[in-house]
Design a protein around this motif. Structure first.
Motif, PDB file in Angstrom:
ATOM      1  N   PHE A 134      -3.533  -1.029  -1.990  1.00  0.00           N
ATOM      2  CA  PHE A 134      -4.493   0.023  -1.681  1.00  0.00           C
ATOM      3  C   PHE A 134      -3.791   1.346  -1.388  1.00  0.00           C
ATOM      4  N   SER A 135      -4.588   2.407  -1.478  1.00  0.00           N
ATOM      5  CA  SER A 135      -4.153   3.753  -1.126  1.00  0.00           C
ATOM      6  C   SER A 135      -5.009   4.206   0.046  1.00  0.00           C
ATOM      7  N   GLU A 178     -12.460   6.670  -1.107  1.00  0.00           N
ATOM      8  CA  GLU A 178     -13.757   6.629  -0.417  1.00  0.00           C
ATOM      9  C   GLU A 178     -13.559   6.883   1.076  1.00  0.00           C
ATOM     10  N   ARG A 192      -6.309  -7.549   1.310  1.00  0.00           N
ATOM     11  CA  ARG A 192      -6.778  -6.550   0.339  1.00  0.00           C
ATOM     12  C   ARG A 192      -5.678  -6.320  -0.697  1.00  0.00           C
ATOM     13  N   ALA A 200       0.825  -1.203   0.000  1.00  0.00           N
ATOM     14  CA  ALA A 200       0.000   0.000   0.000  1.00  0.00           C
ATOM     15  C   ALA A 200       0.860   1.255   0.000  1.00  0.00           C
ATOM     16  N   LEU A 204     -10.000   5.526   1.972  1.00  0.00           N
ATOM     17  CA  LEU A 204      -9.468   4.305   1.375  1.00  0.00           C
ATOM     18  C   LEU A 204      -9.821   4.277  -0.103  1.00  0.00           C
ATOM     19  N   ASP A 205      -8.813   4.261  -0.952  1.00  0.00           N
ATOM     20  CA  ASP A 205      -9.010   4.232  -2.408  1.00  0.00           C
ATOM     21  C   ASP A 205     -10.040   5.270  -2.850  1.00  0.00           C
TER      22      ASP A 205
END
Length: 168
Positions: A137-138, A157, A134, A72, A154-155
């Motif tokens: 991810f960002s 959102e 997962r 990530a 998260l991504d």
């Protein structure tokens, strides 16, 4: 425009279901003082995230990574500080003998006990994401000047924040 800095954070996982944790108690003026985190640190000029992860792990533990995954990018937006991009890795293979760390005490901690330690609130979020396997991810974590987590994205959102829920 504010400056941006890059660092790595690596969680070594052994076959007993434990993470190698660093209890940050030895450095003066350490933003992570008395927190439990993984190993890692800032990039040197021209380093890639992978090169930094391998170097920092070797410097802080004496171990040389042989099997690791880039998991990530975590953006830290902290009031009054420069933006930090932390490149998060996990590792399941290494060679060498675990040594002493000049920044704190190294200890193998069962994954289910990690969130019982004093860790950053945002770390609980990425521990849950890691445990859930997962894909890359960002995660953006925004803290106020008192180190209170104000926002997590998260991504792209927004996540609902509801206090400590425990992890993995």
């Amino acid at each position: 425009m504010r400056d941006m800095h890059n660092s790595t954070l690596i969680y070594l996982e052994n076959d007993r279901g434990e993470y190698l944790m660093l209890h940050r108690v030895k450095k003066k003026n350490d933003i992570n003082h008395d927190k439990w985190i993984g190993v890692g640190g800032g990039f040197e000029h021209g380093e890639s995230p992978e090169e930094c992860a391998v170097r920092e792990t070797r410097e802080e533990t004496g171990l040389t990574l042989t099997d690791y995954r880039y998991r990530a990018i975590v953006t830290f937006d902290c009031e009054g500080q420069e933006t930090l991009y932390m490149h998060l890795f996990t590792a399941t293979g290494w060679t060498g003998e675990l040594g002493e760390c000049s920044e704190g005490n190294l200890e193998w901690v069962p994954k289910e006990k990690v969130c019982d330690l004093p860790i950053w609130e945002g770390d609980e979020i990425f521990f849950r994401l890691l445990e859930a396997e997962r894909p890359f991810f960002s995660l953006k974590l925004s803290y106020d000047a008192r180190d209170v987590l104000l926002r997590a994205v998260l991504d792209g959102e927004e996540l609902a924040l509801g206090g400590r829920r425990g992890c993995p």
